[in-house]
Enzyme design. Structure first.
Site, PDB file in Angstrom:
ATOM      1  N   LYS A   1      40.396  40.859  46.168  1.00  0.00           N
ATOM      2  CA  LYS A   1      39.013  39.580  45.750  1.00  0.00           C
ATOM      3  C   LYS A   1      38.159  39.658  47.204  1.00  0.00           C
ATOM      4  O   LYS A   1      38.627  40.668  47.687  1.00  0.00           O
ATOM      5  CB  LYS A   1      39.809  37.960  45.577  1.00  0.00           C
ATOM      6  CG  LYS A   1      39.974  38.198  44.029  1.00  0.00           C
ATOM      7  CD  LYS A   1      39.969  36.670  43.838  1.00  0.00           C
ATOM      8  CE  LYS A   1      40.747  36.874  42.413  1.00  0.00           C
ATOM      9  NZ  LYS A   1      40.665  35.396  41.553  1.00  0.00           N
TER      10      LYS A   1
ATOM     11  N   HIS B   1      36.147  40.353  35.161  1.00  0.00           N
ATOM     12  CA  HIS B   1      36.467  39.601  36.032  1.00  0.00           C
ATOM     13  C   HIS B   1      35.387  38.071  35.342  1.00  0.00           C
ATOM     14  O   HIS B   1      33.902  37.833  35.656  1.00  0.00           O
ATOM     15  CB  HIS B   1      36.770  39.182  37.296  1.00  0.00           C
ATOM     16  CG  HIS B   1      37.354  38.383  38.066  1.00  0.00           C
ATOM     17  ND1 HIS B   1      37.061  37.048  38.098  1.00  0.00           N
ATOM     18  CD2 HIS B   1      39.176  37.939  37.606  1.00  0.00           C
ATOM     19  CE1 HIS B   1      38.656  36.173  39.227  1.00  0.00           C
ATOM     20  NE2 HIS B   1      39.562  36.925  38.387  1.00  0.00           N
TER      21      HIS B   1
ATOM     22  N   GLU C   1      43.207  36.922  31.162  1.00  0.00           N
ATOM     23  CA  GLU C   1      42.854  35.079  32.046  1.00  0.00           C
ATOM     24  C   GLU C   1      42.086  35.027  32.202  1.00  0.00           C
ATOM     25  O   GLU C   1      41.393  34.445  31.881  1.00  0.00           O
ATOM     26  CB  GLU C   1      42.556  36.016  33.819  1.00  0.00           C
ATOM     27  CG  GLU C   1      43.191  37.596  33.757  1.00  0.00           C
ATOM     28  CD  GLU C   1      42.714  37.632  35.472  1.00  0.00           C
ATOM     29  OE1 GLU C   1      43.572  38.592  36.109  1.00  0.00           O
ATOM     30  OE2 GLU C   1      42.126  37.369  36.131  1.00  0.00           O
TER      31      GLU C   1
ATOM     32  N   GLY D   1      42.600  30.231  40.617  1.00  0.00           N
ATOM     33  CA  GLY D   1      41.917  30.143  41.261  1.00  0.00           C
ATOM     34  C   GLY D   1      42.582  28.752  42.216  1.00  0.00           C
ATOM     35  O   GLY D   1      43.280  28.209  41.587  1.00  0.00           O
TER      36      GLY D   1
ATOM     37  N   SER E   1      46.610  31.970  38.867  1.00  0.00           N
ATOM     38  CA  SER E   1      48.056  31.892  39.392  1.00  0.00           C
ATOM     39  C   SER E   1      49.318  31.584  39.619  1.00  0.00           C
ATOM     40  O   SER E   1      50.136  31.242  38.686  1.00  0.00           O
ATOM     41  CB  SER E   1      48.187  29.576  38.827  1.00  0.00           C
ATOM     42  OG  SER E   1      46.996  29.137  38.934  1.00  0.00           O
TER      43      SER E   1
ATOM     44  N   GLY F   1      45.760  37.292  42.214  1.00  0.00           N
ATOM     45  CA  GLY F   1      45.356  37.024  43.428  1.00  0.00           C
ATOM     46  C   GLY F   1      46.221  36.599  44.556  1.00  0.00           C
ATOM     47  O   GLY F   1      46.394  37.277  45.460  1.00  0.00           O
TER      48      GLY F   1
HETATM   49  P1  PGA Z   1      45.165  33.638  41.217  1.00  0.00           P
HETATM   50  O1  PGA Z   1      43.257  34.868  40.367  1.00  0.00           O
HETATM   51  O2  PGA Z   1      46.393  35.081  41.126  1.00  0.00           O
HETATM   52  O3  PGA Z   1      44.303  33.220  42.528  1.00  0.00           O
HETATM   53  O4  PGA Z   1      44.604  32.814  40.372  1.00  0.00           O
HETATM   54  C1  PGA Z   1      44.323  35.302  39.640  1.00  0.00           C
HETATM   55  C2  PGA Z   1      43.008  36.253  39.401  1.00  0.00           C
HETATM   56  O5  PGA Z   1      41.505  35.994  39.190  1.00  0.00           O
HETATM   57  O6  PGA Z   1      42.824  37.501  38.795  1.00  0.00           O
END
Ligand code: PGA
Length: 243
Positions: A10, A94, A165, A171, A205, A226
């Site tokens: 990101k 995304h 997702e 997040g 997550s 992420g």
């Molecule tokens: P995260 O993000 O693993 O931080 O929840 C996943 C993503 O947005 O692909």
């Protein structure tokens, strides 16, 4: 099918930090031969990924692309530019981009097309916005998949990766979806792509604890990570658990 395990940084890590990350990650990734690995750093570090990952078992790619081939689009990046930097994968649609940049399904479908035209693999992101009844989630997500693929002939669908997702699972403060929920959603997505060998991976997550049980579900072809992947040691542990 070999599991596909990828990470998006990101808007994190400078080019210097990406170089340090890869110095740690590359040797950890070397023994992970039962999966396909990729990293999506920010645009500004794609050249670092190219220079430091060349010849390794880790592919690289971008987190977005413009939906047109070239032209007067200040600050944007085209698929040809990404292909020239050796990108294999390009993420499109995304939920953060849909939200922050008002990206529509049609714009996303054009991006998918651009990526395929330039012989890279689009990772088409889909996911329901809130926790909802499974039938509601299936209807929402399969609609996104259909609209995201509609500019590609069905014969090219096997060149696309779909990342399921759920927005509520992404997040800080969120938790991953249950493996059973993921399995049902992936089976529904696979129904849309109808026999094409489109890989369907899960994101939201993912961490070393959730990775194994989710990756073990029959319709899960990989994981997209992420936050947890910002530590190269943790990302390697996730890939090890998933492969
Ligand atoms: P995260 O993000 O693993 O931080 O929840 C996943 C993503 O947005 O692909």
């Amino acid at each position: 099918m070999r599991p596909l395990i990828g990470a998006s940084f990101k808007m994190n890590l400078t080019s210097t930090e990406v170089r340090r990350y890869i110095e740690v990650f590359r040797p950890l990734a070397e023994p992970l031969t039962a999966c396909d690995l990729f990293l999506l750093p920010p645009f500004t570090s794609l050249w670092v990924a190219r220079d430091c990952l060349r010849g390794s078992n880790v592919a690289w790619g971008a987190q977005d692309v413009h939906h047109e081939a070239s032209g007067a689009h200040t600050g944007d990046v085209s698929a040809a530019m990404l292909a020239d930097l050796g990108c294999t994968f390009v993420e499109v649609g995304h939920s953060e981009r849909r939200h922050d940049h008002s990206e529509t399904d049609d714009m996303i479908a054009l991006k998918v097309k651009q990526v395929v035209v330039h012989r890279m693999t689009p990772i088409l992101n889909v996911g329901e916005p809130v926790r909802s009844a499974i039938a509601t989630a299936v209807e929402y997500v399969t609609g996104q998949v259909r609209r995201g693929l509609h500019r590609l002939p069905a014969k090219d669908w096997s060149q696309v990766v779909i990342a399921y997702e759920p927005v509520w699972a992404i997040g800080v403060g969120a938790t991953a979806a249950d493996p059973d929920h993921v399995e049902t959603m992936h089976a529904a997505i696979r129904n849309v792509t109808d026999g094409a060998k489109t890989r369907v991976v899960y994101g939201g997550s993912v961490n070393p604890e959730t990775a194994g049980p989710i990756a073990a579900m029959p319709h899960v072809d990989g994981l997209f990570v992420g936050r947890a992947a910002l530590d190269p040691v943790v990302f390697a542990a996730i890939a090890r658990a998933a492969q």
